[in-house]
Motif scaffolding. Structure first.
Motif, PDB file in Angstrom:
ATOM      1  N   THR A  62       0.835  -1.029   0.523  1.00  0.00           N
ATOM      2  CA  THR A  62      -0.246   0.047   0.091  1.00  0.00           C
ATOM      3  C   THR A  62       1.154   1.562  -0.014  1.00  0.00           C
ATOM      4  OG1 THR A  62      -1.787  -0.663   1.172  1.00  0.00           O
ATOM      5  CG2 THR A  62      -1.741   1.450   1.091  1.00  0.00           C
ATOM      6  N   PHE A  63       1.989   1.400   0.660  1.00  0.00           N
ATOM      7  CA  PHE A  63       2.936   2.776   0.439  1.00  0.00           C
ATOM      8  C   PHE A  63       3.565   2.740  -0.420  1.00  0.00           C
ATOM      9  CE2 PHE A  63       6.482   4.455   1.695  1.00  0.00           C
ATOM     10  CZ  PHE A  63       6.372   5.744   2.111  1.00  0.00           C
ATOM     11  N   ASN A  64       4.287   1.345  -0.647  1.00  0.00           N
ATOM     12  CA  ASN A  64       5.114   1.500  -2.580  1.00  0.00           C
ATOM     13  C   ASN A  64       3.623   2.665  -3.314  1.00  0.00           C
ATOM     14  OD1 ASN A  64       7.450   0.283  -0.943  1.00  0.00           O
ATOM     15  ND2 ASN A  64       7.230  -1.214  -1.477  1.00  0.00           N
ATOM     16  N   ALA A  65       2.425   1.611  -3.337  1.00  0.00           N
ATOM     17  CA  ALA A  65       1.689   2.587  -3.998  1.00  0.00           C
ATOM     18  C   ALA A  65       1.212   3.676  -4.150  1.00  0.00           C
ATOM     19  CB  ALA A  65       0.283   1.385  -4.327  1.00  0.00           C
ATOM     20  N   LEU A  66       1.237   4.192  -3.091  1.00  0.00           N
ATOM     21  CA  LEU A  66       0.665   6.012  -2.350  1.00  0.00           C
ATOM     22  C   LEU A  66       2.325   6.613  -3.162  1.00  0.00           C
ATOM     23  CD1 LEU A  66      -0.407   5.144   1.167  1.00  0.00           C
ATOM     24  CD2 LEU A  66      -2.171   5.843  -1.086  1.00  0.00           C
ATOM     25  N   TYR A  67       3.258   5.833  -2.447  1.00  0.00           N
ATOM     26  CA  TYR A  67       4.060   6.623  -2.900  1.00  0.00           C
ATOM     27  C   TYR A  67       4.678   6.650  -4.863  1.00  0.00           C
ATOM     28  CZ  TYR A  67       9.453   8.308  -3.073  1.00  0.00           C
ATOM     29  OH  TYR A  67      10.605   7.877  -3.203  1.00  0.00           O
ATOM     30  N   ASN A  68       4.368   5.971  -5.372  1.00  0.00           N
ATOM     31  CA  ASN A  68       4.410   5.978  -6.928  1.00  0.00           C
ATOM     32  C   ASN A  68       2.944   7.236  -6.914  1.00  0.00           C
ATOM     33  OD1 ASN A  68       6.295   3.496  -7.052  1.00  0.00           O
ATOM     34  ND2 ASN A  68       4.648   1.706  -6.937  1.00  0.00           N
ATOM     35  N   GLU A  69       2.319   7.441  -6.598  1.00  0.00           N
ATOM     36  CA  GLU A  69       0.736   7.951  -7.479  1.00  0.00           C
ATOM     37  C   GLU A  69       1.463   9.156  -6.451  1.00  0.00           C
ATOM     38  OE1 GLU A  69      -1.599   7.667  -8.910  1.00  0.00           O
ATOM     39  OE2 GLU A  69      -1.612   5.748  -9.535  1.00  0.00           O
ATOM     40  N   TYR A  70       2.251   9.371  -5.372  1.00  0.00           N
ATOM     41  CA  TYR A  70       2.594  10.275  -5.199  1.00  0.00           C
ATOM     42  C   TYR A  70       3.394  11.488  -5.436  1.00  0.00           C
ATOM     43  CZ  TYR A  70       4.770  13.742  -1.617  1.00  0.00           C
ATOM     44  OH  TYR A  70       5.720  15.302  -1.045  1.00  0.00           O
ATOM     45  N   ALA A  71       4.371  10.556  -6.217  1.00  0.00           N
ATOM     46  CA  ALA A  71       6.208  10.832  -6.917  1.00  0.00           C
ATOM     47  C   ALA A  71       5.253  11.403  -8.058  1.00  0.00           C
ATOM     48  CB  ALA A  71       6.136   9.609  -7.387  1.00  0.00           C
ATOM     49  N   LYS A  72       3.616  10.835  -8.464  1.00  0.00           N
ATOM     50  CA  LYS A  72       3.244  11.147  -9.954  1.00  0.00           C
ATOM     51  C   LYS A  72       2.395  12.760  -9.462  1.00  0.00           C
ATOM     52  CE  LYS A  72       2.111   6.980 -11.784  1.00  0.00           C
ATOM     53  NZ  LYS A  72       1.454   5.883 -12.219  1.00  0.00           N
ATOM     54  N   ASN A  73       1.944  12.963  -8.599  1.00  0.00           N
ATOM     55  CA  ASN A  73       0.898  14.313  -8.311  1.00  0.00           C
ATOM     56  C   ASN A  73       1.321  14.286  -6.568  1.00  0.00           C
ATOM     57  OD1 ASN A  73       0.012  16.652  -8.294  1.00  0.00           O
ATOM     58  ND2 ASN A  73      -2.060  16.025 -10.653  1.00  0.00           N
ATOM     59  N   PRO A  74       2.460  14.861  -6.509  1.00  0.00           N
ATOM     60  CA  PRO A  74       2.665  14.934  -5.262  1.00  0.00           C
ATOM     61  C   PRO A  74       1.553  15.870  -4.242  1.00  0.00           C
ATOM     62  CG  PRO A  74       4.764  15.258  -6.058  1.00  0.00           C
ATOM     63  CD  PRO A  74       3.268  15.936  -7.490  1.00  0.00           C
TER      64      PRO A  74
END
Length: 323
Positions: A254-266
């Motif tokens: 979950t954290f990795n998925a959130l981090y990937n989304e955060y990296a796309k649009n913080p």
């Protein structure tokens, strides 16, 4: 003169008939299945015959035959049995054990004649040698054994040791005898008082062994229960471990998925996380989104519409199923 000649002739014929009869009747012999024979040539033992049937030899007095039985004999040591009555021989049965206790022991020895020549000529009285050897063997083994073994569970071992020692002695004396079995008949204490005291000691020992066995049984039961509880705890711990590992893996995913989304649009991700956190911390709180100038934004009042939809309608008079 004629009469003397006739007399001499008759006497000669008589001696000739006697000699021929002796030759005929002493030149053959039979051996039964339960017998064994030995040939004596001028009193010297030549050979033994064990096969049953008809056999021939040189006539007497050149050769003679001695027959001995092949059956098994019984030597009664310490007692004598005649006409169904048993007579003890205390001087033979009384002996001292290895722990200095007096016991009365008697036994039966089964034996056979294995070499007729040695049995007949190597000793004057081979059966007395057997008796004396039995006495020496039994006293030696009893003298090195404890009284408990002699009276209880050690009899079989004592019998085996007596047989081995007796066999060794008979081989040394070389009297043509072989021992086939040794059986203790009775091993007992010399008087009633000693027997009673020993019985009390034996009963106490049996009680002690019973208590020890019960204690060992209880210990084994508790150890098995503890082992079962231990295995159950280990199994539960391993289950918890596996569950926590899976939860941790899910949190990491979950954290990795959130981090990937955060990296796309913080910025969007950050605001969504803030709103989700507020919803979790304050689940029943009304949230208003403010503009930068301090005024609230216009939005569709979804919460109020949901609350009104959950209120049940009020029934009016006259309403019912019959209308």
């Amino acid at each position: 003169m004629i009469n003397l000649k006739r007399i001499y002739t008759i006497i000669g014929l008589t001696f000739l008939v006697l000699i021929l009869g002796t030759v005929v009747f002493t030149s053959w012999y039979t051996v039964d299945e339960s017998e064994q024979a030995i040939i004596l040539t001028f009193g010297k033992a030549d050979e033994g015959i064990t096969e049953p049937g008809l056999h021939f030899k040189m006539p007497w007095p050149i050769q003679d035959v001695e027959k001995l039985p092949k059956t098994t004999f019984s030597l009664q040591f310490g007692y004598d049995q005649k006409d169904g009555e048993i007579t003890d021989i205390p001087k033979d049965t009384k002996m001292i054990t290895g722990d200095e206790n007096i016991v009365l022991a008697d036994l039966v020895v089964q034996w056979q004649i294995t070499d007729p020549s040695k049995f007949l000529f190597n000793s004057e009285d081979p059966e007395q040698i057997l008796y004396n050897s039995t006495s020496a063997s039994l006293r030696s083994i009893i003298g090195s054994s404890a009284i408990d073994d002699a009276l209880t569970s050690g009899k079989a071992e004592i019998e085996a040791e007596v047989r081995d020692l007796l066999t060794t002695l008979l081989e040394k004396y070389d009297v043509g005898i072989a021992v086939t079995a040794v059986k203790l008949q009775d091993v007992e204490l010399p008087n009633e008082e000693v027997r009673k005291a020993f019985t009390n000691v034996t009963d106490a020992r049996e009680t002690m062994n019973t208590k020890i066995n019960e204690a060992n049984k209880y210990r084994n039961q508790k150890m098995n229960e503890a082992q079962g509880e231990k295995e159950a705890l280990i199994s539960r711990a391993e289950g918890d471990k596996a569950a926590r590992i899976e939860i941790a893996r899910g949190d990491v995913a979950t954290f990795n998925a959130l981090y990937n989304e955060y990296a796309k649009n913080p910025e969007i991700t950050r605001k969504r996380l803030i709103l989700e956190t507020l919803d979790e911390v304050l689940p029943n709180t009304e949230i208003y989104i403010m503009k930068d100038d301090g005024n609230t934004m216009k939005y569709l009042p979804i919460r109020q519409i949901e609350k009104q939809a959950q209120v049940p309608p009020v029934e009016t008079e006259g309403s019912g199923k019959g209308e």
